[in-house]
Motif scaffolding. Structure first.
Motif, PDB file in Angstrom:
ATOM      1  N   GLY A 241       0.817  -1.181   0.094  1.00 36.43           N
ATOM      2  CA  GLY A 241       0.226   0.006   0.094  1.00 36.43           C
ATOM      3  C   GLY A 241       0.737   1.309  -0.041  1.00 36.43           C
ATOM      4  N   CYS A 242       2.002   1.245   0.195  1.00 38.66           N
ATOM      5  CA  CYS A 242       2.932   2.481   0.185  1.00 38.66           C
ATOM      6  C   CYS A 242       2.808   3.185  -0.983  1.00 38.66           C
ATOM      7  CB  CYS A 242       4.548   2.022   0.460  1.00 38.66           C
ATOM      8  SG  CYS A 242       4.638   1.277   2.265  1.00 38.66           S
ATOM      9  N   ASN A 243       2.583   4.462  -0.930  1.00 36.25           N
ATOM     10  CA  ASN A 243       2.480   5.276  -2.086  1.00 36.25           C
ATOM     11  C   ASN A 243       2.708   6.572  -1.796  1.00 36.25           C
ATOM     12  OD1 ASN A 243      -0.222   7.130  -1.471  1.00 36.25           O
ATOM     13  ND2 ASN A 243      -0.510   5.280  -0.556  1.00 36.25           N
ATOM     14  N   VAL A 244       2.768   7.317  -2.969  1.00 39.77           N
ATOM     15  CA  VAL A 244       3.336   8.815  -2.908  1.00 39.77           C
ATOM     16  C   VAL A 244       2.053   9.778  -3.062  1.00 39.77           C
ATOM     17  CG1 VAL A 244       3.642   9.063  -5.595  1.00 39.77           C
ATOM     18  CG2 VAL A 244       5.162  10.352  -4.002  1.00 39.77           C
ATOM     19  N   MET A 245       0.801   9.344  -2.975  1.00 44.18           N
ATOM     20  CA  MET A 245      -0.311  10.006  -3.227  1.00 44.18           C
ATOM     21  C   MET A 245      -0.421  11.318  -2.462  1.00 44.18           C
ATOM     22  SD  MET A 245      -4.090   9.391  -4.054  1.00 44.18           S
ATOM     23  CE  MET A 245      -4.234   7.844  -3.800  1.00 44.18           C
ATOM     24  N   ALA A 246      -0.102  11.306  -0.936  1.00 42.86           N
ATOM     25  CA  ALA A 246      -0.468  12.418  -0.264  1.00 42.86           C
ATOM     26  C   ALA A 246       0.766  13.344  -0.471  1.00 42.86           C
ATOM     27  CB  ALA A 246      -0.063  12.046   1.410  1.00 42.86           C
ATOM     28  N   HIS A 251       2.360  18.347  -3.378  1.00 47.33           N
ATOM     29  CA  HIS A 251       3.046  18.774  -4.519  1.00 47.33           C
ATOM     30  C   HIS A 251       2.495  19.698  -5.484  1.00 47.33           C
ATOM     31  CE1 HIS A 251       6.488  19.141  -7.423  1.00 47.33           C
ATOM     32  NE2 HIS A 251       5.808  18.316  -8.108  1.00 47.33           N
ATOM     33  N   LYS A 252       1.443  18.890  -5.869  1.00 47.78           N
ATOM     34  CA  LYS A 252       0.595  19.572  -7.134  1.00 47.78           C
ATOM     35  C   LYS A 252      -0.040  20.714  -6.398  1.00 47.78           C
ATOM     36  CE  LYS A 252      -1.435  16.888 -10.601  1.00 47.78           C
ATOM     37  NZ  LYS A 252      -2.100  16.116 -11.212  1.00 47.78           N
ATOM     38  N   ARG A 253      -0.319  20.694  -5.341  1.00 43.64           N
ATOM     39  CA  ARG A 253      -0.874  21.946  -4.534  1.00 43.64           C
ATOM     40  C   ARG A 253       0.357  23.208  -4.368  1.00 43.64           C
ATOM     41  NH1 ARG A 253      -6.406  22.954  -5.102  1.00 43.64           N
ATOM     42  NH2 ARG A 253      -7.432  20.588  -5.349  1.00 43.64           N
ATOM     43  N   GLY A 254       1.440  22.884  -4.492  1.00 46.22           N
ATOM     44  CA  GLY A 254       2.508  23.874  -4.388  1.00 46.22           C
ATOM     45  C   GLY A 254       3.827  23.514  -3.403  1.00 46.22           C
ATOM     46  N   LEU A 414       9.373  15.670   0.154  1.00 46.73           N
ATOM     47  CA  LEU A 414       8.999  16.947   0.191  1.00 46.73           C
ATOM     48  C   LEU A 414      10.073  18.052   0.654  1.00 46.73           C
ATOM     49  CD1 LEU A 414       5.126  16.782   0.702  1.00 46.73           C
ATOM     50  CD2 LEU A 414       6.402  17.180  -1.462  1.00 46.73           C
ATOM     51  N   TRP A 415      10.237  19.182   0.274  1.00 48.57           N
ATOM     52  CA  TRP A 415      11.258  20.004   0.706  1.00 48.57           C
ATOM     53  C   TRP A 415      10.642  20.827   2.093  1.00 48.57           C
ATOM     54  CZ3 TRP A 415      11.345  25.133   2.388  1.00 48.57           C
ATOM     55  CH2 TRP A 415      12.778  25.705   2.447  1.00 48.57           C
ATOM     56  N   VAL A 416      11.417  20.436   3.199  1.00 50.15           N
ATOM     57  CA  VAL A 416      11.042  21.250   4.387  1.00 50.15           C
ATOM     58  C   VAL A 416      12.379  22.111   4.864  1.00 50.15           C
ATOM     59  CG1 VAL A 416       9.566  19.496   5.087  1.00 50.15           C
ATOM     60  CG2 VAL A 416      11.949  19.210   5.506  1.00 50.15           C
ATOM     61  N   ASP A 417      12.068  23.289   5.654  1.00 51.32           N
ATOM     62  CA  ASP A 417      12.786  23.942   6.282  1.00 51.32           C
ATOM     63  C   ASP A 417      13.438  23.480   7.634  1.00 51.32           C
ATOM     64  OD1 ASP A 417      11.004  24.502   8.123  1.00 51.32           O
ATOM     65  OD2 ASP A 417      10.579  26.579   7.453  1.00 51.32           O
ATOM     66  N   TYR A 418      14.199  24.017   8.423  1.00 53.28           N
ATOM     67  CA  TYR A 418      14.529  23.531   9.453  1.00 53.28           C
ATOM     68  C   TYR A 418      13.456  23.114  10.941  1.00 53.28           C
ATOM     69  CZ  TYR A 418      17.699  23.355  13.781  1.00 53.28           C
ATOM     70  OH  TYR A 418      18.358  23.125  15.071  1.00 53.28           O
TER      71      TYR A 418
END
Lengths: 656, 254, 229
Positions: A241-246, A251-254, A414-418
């Motif tokens: 079931g592992c997936n990238v959807m969330a 990502h598609k929302r910005g 997903l890119w994240v800051d500190y």
């Protein structure tokens, strides 16, 4: 747009402490007014949900499994690192930090990694207090083992089920909070979209997998802890079931997707046995301590073995190629994961593979059994040998094991800051779903550490930085953005159901997986990546015109669930390939055939490395590649976060 | 690679409220090296091709640790092979021409959701009732502050190996959850960290277990025979003992 | 006080509490069987010894002893029966069966506990009417004179002996599982004691079985027939 990593100023060792001191707090009476959504209930999500609830926040937690206890963190075998120095062998926070930076091939952020090393010790305290039954010595104190990429014994373990035990500890904490009313749990519920209000992540759209009902949920902040994207390769050691959807919906929302090309291939998995195969099983790396890896020197012998005309025992010693021992005499069979994996691929590409599909090499214990006796080997690896026999039907005490590399973990995310917040304010990303701590390659026993560090210790503190600026409950599901997101989800489900084609979802997933494995797997090159980028849209187009999803959307429908996930993999795969194409260097889990050391390089001539090793280009690529979504089918836009090394000087990873 | 032709007798049920029935499927040309779930994948692939709804079943990790897969094979949860989950069962264990009965885990506390999928949330509620140690994040003492005898740590681990699959309930003639509950209680009660809440834990978990509608243990030990992690029914004895002591202490508490 | 009654109330309502009651009452009945058998075996010591033993039972504590024992047994028997019926009903309600049934390791004896138990109940009623209440007037007369003779004559009826032996066979089955279960339910079984407990339970059931059935068998084969002619 510039990416602000928000790394606190000051000396590396003081950054985390001073950040906590300087950050705003939310007083206990106000915390209960804030609602936080947590998607995913593995080590990162579960620990975050439990801890945020303990602090007083209202938490809503979502997972697609029937219980939060089943998240795939549960499958981690080896252990969890922590700089406790209980062994008195010279370990320290700094050494764990350094090993992780170096292991990541100098492609991670110093400040994040140092914080990870700092909180690692508290994780062990927390887990022991929860009742996690770590291995102990006769004196009653905790035992440690050593793991790849480290010269100290700092790995805590619970037999071969460390991930399971840590997750159960975390799950129990979560259930405790559910009972108290602090967490509302939504199992068998899948996030299908992120709701963005005025540029801030303020909610999600979910589907109840049992009833098919679509609902929206608003919150003051959203946390994604939804794991990695290894299943883009179809076959991996991930759960089905592992997936990238969330992550991909976000990502598609910005939200920017960072470094997707950093994928880790584990060298010791049980090979594929047929095209019906659904999943690959990892065999612990520890087997390489005693097993010798080889293939026949001649392709004819290999073919005879594949066809069952010859057995391994019939190949004389001088007709065998112990290729790792030959190429890397000092590390031999214990060469690092990426090297071992790539070497296996090379010999199989030469037609010397020994599994029926041609993709497999021997891991032979005959010498070890002769040397130490069968009982000694049984004591060391008995359970692994048993597991192998269950799956393959072969007895590894009698015939050599067959192994082949498999996708195991993805460092990108997903890119994240500190503060673990993405470029989309309010959206926080934890664990394997973010990109932050492992750079281009993750060391063994570090995934569990990062998941729990993020959930137990980092986000409970850093989320307040965002929330303190927000009026609690300001956004509700009555905001039009929720209706818009819900409608787009409904439309998408309807489109999928309406295709009524002829091919199953799995057949598309398998086709995509094979392509990505082939062109963007262990070794990549421009030509292959460009071909993949041509083929992916073709597969995607056929998917959207010819997939068949039986049943209805109003109730449990496994095919519909898979279809949504595969549809996103079909888009995500392009981002993966664009990133791999852009990164004209080799580092960690990303190996570009064009960028490897050769005899002509001075580093080879002066003995610092050898031909065939990964060649980084720090002058051009010492950055995080964060990709911005544009439009379906169009190339994403690259944003760079330069990596600054104040403490550590990037050097060549050498295995000689 | 050799192949098998099999007859499957599979429980099909559209949803929780509808009537179920056994349907017969022919599973042709199944490779012996496939896993049991891959065999169902192959059958499903053909069902989809023929325009039928595939057989629904729970599964996730497919390596025997998540506890999601939950089917009863020829009357025995996870099949007659010992110490494995369904996903670890391989088709080489069957013979050509075999008829295989595949049914969901049966217990009224595990209502069927669809086909072979059941709802095991009762287990989560039992854990929520007391299957934990109350320790707030960040409040833990150093991990070495309390040494734990190795024998206790090992005993706790043996119980903690439970994957919460529910096979114990499905195999029990009474659909009792005692092995599951006792494994969790035993895991935590064996450790000094779990000592403080021991009585409340046992009382609350057992009360929740009873409220969920599980049956009672009649000491037949079908549970330990099918447990994929081979958890011993001696943990049930310990739970009985701990429950008796906890009840006595509760009754006379000041 | 109400806290105490609440605790006891929830104990009696809980599955484990009920099982513990069944185990404790079962233990009392198991011990009674041992005593009963010991007394019965005096039949081989001859008429005098047996009749003396019967007399002792009836006059112990000026005749109240036997009634205290009977009351105790009745309570144990009643509670054992009542709570097993409750538990069995709950068990039946907890599960639907499989279309394809299978059993892995549960011994047959454990699967028929309720049936062996109910058969024993029927037997006990018959047995009490037969030898204790003595509804047969002729047998009652003999019993008043010599309980030993009453037993011999009672068992010379093959139907009575046959029912007795059938009931004892089911009692043996009931004990083989029940005695071991007492240890498990009272929390005395562990990995170390599991083996010995299993052997002990079977051995105990066998001793009780052969001890009891030896009497009708011996009588059918002629034991004591000379004395009662």
């Amino acid at each position: 747009m510039t990416l602000d990593s928000k790394i606190p100023a000051g000396p590396l060792a003081n950054k985390w402490t001073s950040h906590k001191v300087n950050s705003k707090l939310i007083n206990p009476a106000n915390k209960r007014k804030y609602k936080i959504i947590v998607v995913g209930s593995g080590l990162a999500g579960g620990s975050a949900a439990a801890t945020l609830s303990e602090l007083g926040y209202q938490v809503e937690c979502f997972c697609y499994q029937d219980s939060p206890r089943r998240a795939h963190s549960i499958a981690a075998q080896g252990g969890i690192n922590a700089a406790k120095n209980y062994q008195n062998d010279g370990d320290s926070v700094y050494r764990l930090f350094y090993d992780t930076i170096k292991g990541g091939d100098f492609r991670s952020r110093e400040a994040n990694v140092h914080r990870l090393a700092e909180v690692s010790t508290e994780i062990i305290d927390q887990c022991v207090a929860q009742g996690v039954p770590f291995a102990r010595e006769y004196g009653g104190l905790l035992d440690n083992r050593s793991f790849g990429g480290a010269q100290v014994k700092r790995t805590f373990y619970a037999r071969g089920q460390t991930g399971q035990q840590l997750l159960i500890g975390c799950y129990q904490a979560l259930e405790k909070e559910i009972q108290k009313g602090g967490v509302k749990m939504h199992p068998r519920t899948e996030m299908l979209d992120l709701v963005v209000v005025d540029g801030h992540a303020k909610g999600i759209v979910v589907r109840n997998l049992t009833t098919g009902e679509i609902t929206t949920h608003a919150a003051d902040a959203v946390i994604l802890a939804t794991g990695g994207y290894g299943n883009v390769f179809y076959l991996s050691t991930n759960a089905m079931g592992c997936n990238v959807m969330a992550a991909f919906r976000a990502h598609k929302r910005g939200a920017f997707f960072a470094n997707p090309c950093y994928t880790q291939i584990h060298p010791t998995c049980i090979p594929v046995s047929g095209d019906y195969q659904s999943k690959l099983t990892l065999m612990s790396e520890s087997l390489r301590n005693d097993g010798r890896i080889w293939v026949p020197k001649s392709a004819e012998d290999a073919q005879a073995i594949r066809e069952g005309k010859k057995t391994a025992a019939e190949i004389p010693e001088d007709e065998r190629d112990y290729y790792l021992e030959r190429k890397y005499p000092s590390f031999g069979n214990l060469s690092p994961r990426d090297i071992s994996s790539r070497s296996a691929k090379e010999v199989c590409d030469e037609g010397r593979g020994v599994a029926s599909t041609g993709l497999g090499v021997f891991l032979d214990f005959a010498d070890a059994i002769k040397r130490d006796g069968e009982d000694a080997i049984r004591a060391r690896y008995g359970n692994l040998f048993q597991m192998y026999e269950k799956i393959s039907g072969d007895d590894p005490y009698q015939v050599p094991m067959k192994i082949y590399p498999a996708v195991h973990y993805t460092m990108g995310g997903l890119w994240v800051d500190y503060n673990l917040m993405s470029n989309l304010p309010g959206l926080h990303v934890l664990g394997e779903a973010n990109f932050s701590d492992h750079g281009a390659n993750r060391l063994g026993a570090s995934a569990l550490m990062q998941g729990l560090a993020d959930g137990y210790f980092v986000i409970p503190s850093t989320i307040a930085v965002y929330l303190a600026e927000q009026k609690p409950g300001a956004v509700t599901t009555s905001h039009p953005a929720f209706k818009e997101a819900e409608n787009s989800v409904r439309d998408r489900l309807k489109s999928l159901m309406d295709i009524k084609g002829t091919r199953s979802v799995d057949s598309f997933h398998r086709e995509l997986g094979l392509l990505i494995w082939d062109k963007c797997g262990m070794a990549r090159d421009r030509e292959g990546l460009e071909e993949a980028l041509r083929r992916i849209p073709e597969i995607r187009n056929e998917f959207w015109t010819n997939v068949r999803i039986p049943g209805s959307a109003n109730g449990l429908n496994a095919e519909l669930e898979k279809a949504g996930r595969v549809a996103d993999f079909l888009e995500f795969a392009e981002v993966l390939c664009y990133d791999a194409l852009n990164r004209e260097e080799s580092c960690g889990g990303h190996f570009r055939s064009e960028h490897q050391f050769t005899e002509a390089d001075p580093e080879v001539q002066d003995g610092r490395t050898q031909p065939g090793e990964a060649k980084r280009h720090d002058d051009q690529f010492q950055y995080v590649a964060a990709w911005e979504h544009t439009a379906p089918g169009q190339a994403p836009v690259l944003h760079k976060e330069e990596l600054v090394f104040e403490e550590v000087k990037p050097s060549i990873r050498s295995y000689k | 690679m050799s192949h098998l032709n099999l007859t499957l007798k599979v429980w099909r049920q559209d949803n929780a409220t509808s009537e179920g029935r056994i349907e017969t499927y022919e599973a042709k040309e199944i490779p012996t090296s496939a896993s049991f779930l891959e065999m169902i994948d192959i059958v499903n692939e053909r069902l989809i091709r023929d325009g039928e709804e595939p057989i629904h079943f729970d599964h996730d990790c497919r390596e025997g640790i998540c506890g999601m897969c939950s089917m009863t094979i020829n009357g025995i949860p996870h099949s007659k092979e010992r110490g494995i989950t369904t996903c670890q069962l391989h088709m080489r264990k069957f013979k050509d021409g075999d008829t295989i009965w595949i049914e969901p885990f049966r217990a009224n506390a595990f209502p069927v959701v669809k086909d072979l999928v059941v709802d095991r949330s009762a287990f989560d509620r039992i854990i929520a009732a007391g299957g934990y140690i109350s320790v707030r994040t960040g409040s833990a003492p150093d991990a070495h502050a309390i040494p734990v005898p190795k024998s206790d740590a090992d005993a706790a681990f043996d119980a903690a190996a439970c994957i919460g699959c529910g096979a114990c309930v499905a195999a029990c003639k009474n659909a009792s959850a005692m092995l599951f509950v006792s494994a969790k209680a035993s895991h935590l009660n064996h450790l000094p960290q779990g000592e403080v809440e021991k009585d409340q834990r046992v009382l609350n978990m057992v009360r929740q277990m009873d409220a969920e509608g599980f049956g009672n243990c009649t000491n037949q030990f079908e549970c330990e025979a099918v447990c994929p992690k081979e958890i011993s029914a001696q943990h049930i004895a310990k739970l009985n003992r701990d429950y008796l002591a906890a009840s006595a202490r509760e009754a006379v508490a000041p | 006080m109400s806290a105490l009654t609440n605790s006891l109330g929830s104990f009696i309502k809980s599955s484990i509490g009920r099982k513990i009651i069944v185990a404790v009452t079962g233990l009392a009945l198991v011990l009674f069987l041992a005593g009963h058998l010991t007394g019965n075996l005096l039949i081989y010591a001859g008429q005098e010894a047996f009749d003396e033993y019967a007399h002792f039972l009836h006059t112990f504590l000026h005749g109240t002893g036997v009634w205290i024992a009977r009351l105790g047994l009745l309570v144990c028997f009643g509670a054992h029966l009542w709570f097993t019926i409750l538990l069995t009903r709950e068990n039946k309600a907890a599960r639907k069966g499989y279309a394809h049934q299978a059993t892995v390791q549960a011994p047959k004896s454990s699967l028929i506990m309720i049936w062996s138990g109910l058969t024993i109940l029927a037997f006990v009623i018959f047995h009490l009417l037969h030898f204790t209440v003595r509804t047969d007037a002729e047998l009652a007369k003999i019993g008043a004179e010599s309980p030993w003779k009453m037993v011999i004559i009672g068992f010379q009826n093959p139907l009575v002996s046959l029912f007795y032996i059938i009931a004892m066979t089911l009692l043996c089955s009931h004990l083989a599982h029940g005695v071991a279960s007492i240890f498990q339910t009272l929390g005395l079984r562990s990995n170390r004691t599991a083996g010995p407990i299993r052997i002990f339970a079977k051995a105990y059931a066998a001793v009780i079985y052969f001890g009891f059935i030896s009497i009708p068998l011996a009588i059918l084969f002629g034991y004591g027939s000379d004395a009662v002619k």
